[in-house]
Design an enzyme around this catalytic site. Structure first.
Site, PDB file in Angstrom:
ATOM      1  N   ASP A 117       0.814  -1.221   0.000  1.00 16.74           N
ATOM      2  CA  ASP A 117       0.000   0.000   0.000  1.00 16.74           C
ATOM      3  C   ASP A 117       0.852   1.278   0.000  1.00 16.74           C
ATOM      4  O   ASP A 117       0.570   2.214  -0.754  1.00 16.74           O
ATOM      5  CB  ASP A 117      -0.996   0.001   1.167  1.00 16.74           C
ATOM      6  CG  ASP A 117      -0.333  -0.137   2.524  1.00 16.74           C
ATOM      7  OD1 ASP A 117       0.826  -0.597   2.571  1.00 16.74           O
ATOM      8  OD2 ASP A 117      -0.950   0.219   3.538  1.00 16.74           O
ATOM      9  N   THR A 139       2.693  -8.282  -0.507  1.00 12.67           N
ATOM     10  CA  THR A 139       2.764  -8.084   0.944  1.00 12.67           C
ATOM     11  C   THR A 139       2.330  -9.349   1.663  1.00 12.67           C
ATOM     12  O   THR A 139       1.343  -9.995   1.251  1.00 12.67           O
ATOM     13  CB  THR A 139       1.922  -6.909   1.488  1.00 12.67           C
ATOM     14  OG1 THR A 139       1.875  -7.015   2.906  1.00 12.67           O
ATOM     15  CG2 THR A 139       0.514  -6.848   0.977  1.00 12.67           C
ATOM     16  N   ASP A 141       1.013  -9.204   4.370  1.00  9.64           N
ATOM     17  CA  ASP A 141      -0.160  -8.811   5.152  1.00  9.64           C
ATOM     18  C   ASP A 141      -1.479  -9.051   4.408  1.00  9.64           C
ATOM     19  O   ASP A 141      -2.538  -9.088   5.032  1.00  9.64           O
ATOM     20  CB  ASP A 141      -0.091  -7.312   5.509  1.00  9.64           C
ATOM     21  CG  ASP A 141       1.183  -6.953   6.247  1.00  9.64           C
ATOM     22  OD1 ASP A 141       1.777  -7.850   6.855  1.00  9.64           O
ATOM     23  OD2 ASP A 141       1.583  -5.763   6.203  1.00  9.64           O
ATOM     24  N   MET A 183       2.647 -11.212  12.332  1.00  8.12           N
ATOM     25  CA  MET A 183       2.624  -9.901  11.654  1.00  8.12           C
ATOM     26  C   MET A 183       1.291  -9.664  10.936  1.00  8.12           C
ATOM     27  O   MET A 183       0.393 -10.508  10.987  1.00  8.12           O
ATOM     28  CB  MET A 183       3.777  -9.802  10.660  1.00  8.12           C
ATOM     29  CG  MET A 183       5.110  -9.452  11.283  1.00  8.12           C
ATOM     30  SD  MET A 183       6.356  -9.234   9.995  1.00  8.12           S
ATOM     31  CE  MET A 183       7.658  -8.442  10.920  1.00  8.12           C
ATOM     32  N   ARG A 280       3.476 -18.708  27.954  1.00  9.28           N
ATOM     33  CA  ARG A 280       4.673 -18.171  27.295  1.00  9.28           C
ATOM     34  C   ARG A 280       4.234 -17.443  26.022  1.00  9.28           C
ATOM     35  O   ARG A 280       3.179 -17.739  25.460  1.00  9.28           O
ATOM     36  CB  ARG A 280       5.621 -19.293  26.875  1.00  9.28           C
ATOM     37  CG  ARG A 280       6.228 -20.076  28.022  1.00  9.28           C
ATOM     38  CD  ARG A 280       7.335 -19.276  28.731  1.00  9.28           C
ATOM     39  NE  ARG A 280       8.033 -20.109  29.693  1.00  9.28           N
ATOM     40  CZ  ARG A 280       7.623 -20.353  30.934  1.00  9.28           C
ATOM     41  NH1 ARG A 280       6.475 -19.839  31.360  1.00  9.28           N
ATOM     42  NH2 ARG A 280       8.328 -21.128  31.742  1.00  9.28           N
ATOM     43  N   GLN A 288       8.757 -14.385   9.227  1.00  8.23           N
ATOM     44  CA  GLN A 288       7.597 -14.543   8.347  1.00  8.23           C
ATOM     45  C   GLN A 288       7.815 -13.932   6.970  1.00  8.23           C
ATOM     46  O   GLN A 288       7.052 -14.191   6.043  1.00  8.23           O
ATOM     47  CB  GLN A 288       6.353 -13.890   8.988  1.00  8.23           C
ATOM     48  CG  GLN A 288       5.944 -14.569  10.271  1.00  8.23           C
ATOM     49  CD  GLN A 288       5.103 -13.657  11.150  1.00  8.23           C
ATOM     50  OE1 GLN A 288       3.901 -13.783  11.203  1.00  8.23           O
ATOM     51  NE2 GLN A 288       5.740 -12.719  11.838  1.00  8.23           N
TER      52      GLN A 288
HETATM   53  O1  F6P Z   1       4.039  -4.911   5.898  1.00  7.30           O
HETATM   54  C1  F6P Z   1       4.870  -6.006   6.116  1.00  7.30           C
HETATM   55  C2  F6P Z   1       5.361  -6.013   7.558  1.00  7.30           C
HETATM   56  O2  F6P Z   1       6.169  -7.159   7.741  1.00  7.30           O
HETATM   57  C3  F6P Z   1       4.259  -5.951   8.607  1.00  7.30           C
HETATM   58  O3  F6P Z   1       3.596  -7.170   8.772  1.00  7.30           O
HETATM   59  C4  F6P Z   1       5.031  -5.472   9.801  1.00  7.30           C
HETATM   60  O4  F6P Z   1       4.188  -4.809  10.722  1.00  7.30           O
HETATM   61  C5  F6P Z   1       6.019  -4.497   9.196  1.00  7.30           C
HETATM   62  O5  F6P Z   1       6.148  -4.854   7.818  1.00  7.30           O
HETATM   63  C6  F6P Z   1       7.386  -4.521   9.823  1.00  7.30           C
HETATM   64  O6  F6P Z   1       8.155  -3.516   9.243  1.00  7.30           O
HETATM   65  P1  F6P Z   1       9.731  -3.421   9.414  1.00  7.30           P
HETATM   66  O7  F6P Z   1      10.358  -4.383   8.442  1.00  7.30           O
HETATM   67  O8  F6P Z   1      10.049  -1.997   9.093  1.00  7.30           O
HETATM   68  O9  F6P Z   1      10.069  -3.781  10.833  1.00  7.30           O
END
Ligand code: F6P
Length: 362
Positions: A117, A139, A141, A183, A280, A288
């Site tokens: 995005d 992505t 996500d 994530m 835990r 990921q």
């Molecule tokens: O958008 C992909 C992502 O891995 C998200 O799931 C996560 O919140 C973010 O990027 C982490 O970003 P960075 O690599 O800057 O820590």
């Protein structure tokens, strides 16, 4: 525009498995079609700083299964608001003209922008300056609007589901609650898909604010039924009812400065406090985003890359390749800029998960 002769390719935002597979698909189709292909390094930074190199057929051979991106990426560069040092101070400047200069200097006809995005919002702003772009949605996500799937997501679901499977055994041996932080930012797709795939007992996603007492109830309920352990898949963006998202840190140099993190520790600590159960937490983090893409992602990346090339040759610029109703199509990039696709509350997958006894903590 005349006949297409030379294209650029860049990968922007956080990396994910399948980027190289798209680069390969676009570049091989273009090279075999007689075009020149240039690789732009580190996303929009390469356009801003004129870091760009020719890609040969050999350069894009043997990369289908490789994670990451041979071009490098950057989730901090945004040409319309780029951090530059001005009199010893960092200030944001619109450097889209510099990106345009690089584009003109290398006599490019179009750029294939592979990103999520943030990258598509940057693309929309470059299109305003007259830079022809074809976008490809990536992505882990899965939160890009107008497409029901992005490449990289399936691989990340596999990684997260495998991690949930692995903590299952230790949770069972030690009669514990295990909370796994997954994530996905502001959308729960990754936690939902991995959680369902691994049969998690609780799935927490940003779209459904959770009540920690209800999560604790699920642990107790399981204990009463003779299951002394509980597996919880917690999306990093999950929100306690009446509370806020857990922010790990704020990166002021990034156009999207919030980095989420901390929900799994909170849930694990609270379960222990409320129920007395041992618990835990595990944060999966960037694991990921790594590894070789699954065959599904390789196929999707190849189809997306091929369609991007078809759009280019048809002169259909400024469009994003998408998957809608299982068919590859495209939409104007401006339609997806600055929008996030979250999990709808009437998602059949949420209903199916609830039907088999999964709690969403609500
Ligand atoms: O958008 C992909 C992502 O891995 C998200 O799931 C996560 O919140 C973010 O990027 C982490 O970003 P960075 O690599 O800057 O820590």
């Amino acid at each position: 525009m005349g006949k297409l002769k030379r294209i650029g390719i860049l990968t922007g935002g956080g990396d994910c498995p399948g980027l190289n597979a798209v680069i390969r698909a676009v570049a091989k189709s273009a090279l075999l079609g007689g075009l020149d292909v240039l690789g732009i390094e580190d996303g929009y930074l390469g356009l801003i700083e004129n870091r760009i190199r020719p890609l040969s057929y050999e350069d894009v051979s043997g990369i289908l299964t490789r994670g990451g991106t041979i071009l490098g990426s950057c989730n901090k560069a945004n040409p319309s608001s780029h951090l530059v040092l001005d009199d010893g101070e960092w200030v944001k400047k619109d450097v889209r003209d510099r990106a345009m200069e690089t584009f003109m200097r290398h006599e490019l006809d179009a750029v294939v922008v592979i990103g999520g995005d943030g990258t598509m919002s940057g693309a929309a702003e470059l299109i305003e300056k007259g830079l022809p772009i074809v976008g490809v949605p990536k992505t882990i996500d899965n939160d890009l609007c107008a497409t029901e799937v992005t490449f990289g997501h399936d691989t990340a679901v596999n990684t997260a589901a495998e991690a949930l499977d692995k903590v299952h055994t230790t949770a069972s041996s030690h009669h514990r609650a295990m909370v796994v932080e997954i994530m996905g930012r502001y959308a729960g797709w990754l936690a939902l898909h991995a959680g369902v795939a691994a049969g998690a007992d609780v799935i927490l996603i940003p779209e459904i604010p959770f009540d920690i007492e209800k999560v604790a109830d699920q642990c107790r309920r399981r204990r009463r039924r003779g299951k002394g352990f509980t597996i919880i898949a917690a999306g990093e963006g999950a929100i306690p009812k009446g509370g806020q998202q857990f922010v790990d840190r704020v990166d002021a140099t990034s156009p999207d400065p919030i980095r989420l993190g901390g929900v799994a520790k909170y849930v694990s600590d609270e379960i222990h406090k409320i129920t007395g159960l041992d618990s835990r937490h595990v944060v999966l983090g960037h694991v990921q985003r790594g590894g070789t893409p699954t065959p599904y992602d390789r196929v999707l990346a190849t189809r997306f890359g091929h369609h991007a090339f078809e759009l280019l040759t048809a002169g259909r610029m400024n469009r994003l390749v998408v998957m809608q109703d299982g068919r590859i199509d495209s939409v104007p990039i401006e339609d997806v800029a600055n929008r996030v696709r979250t999990v709808p509350l009437d998602s059949p997958l949420i209903a199916a998960a609830r039907a088999v006894g999964t709690s969403f903590g609500d």
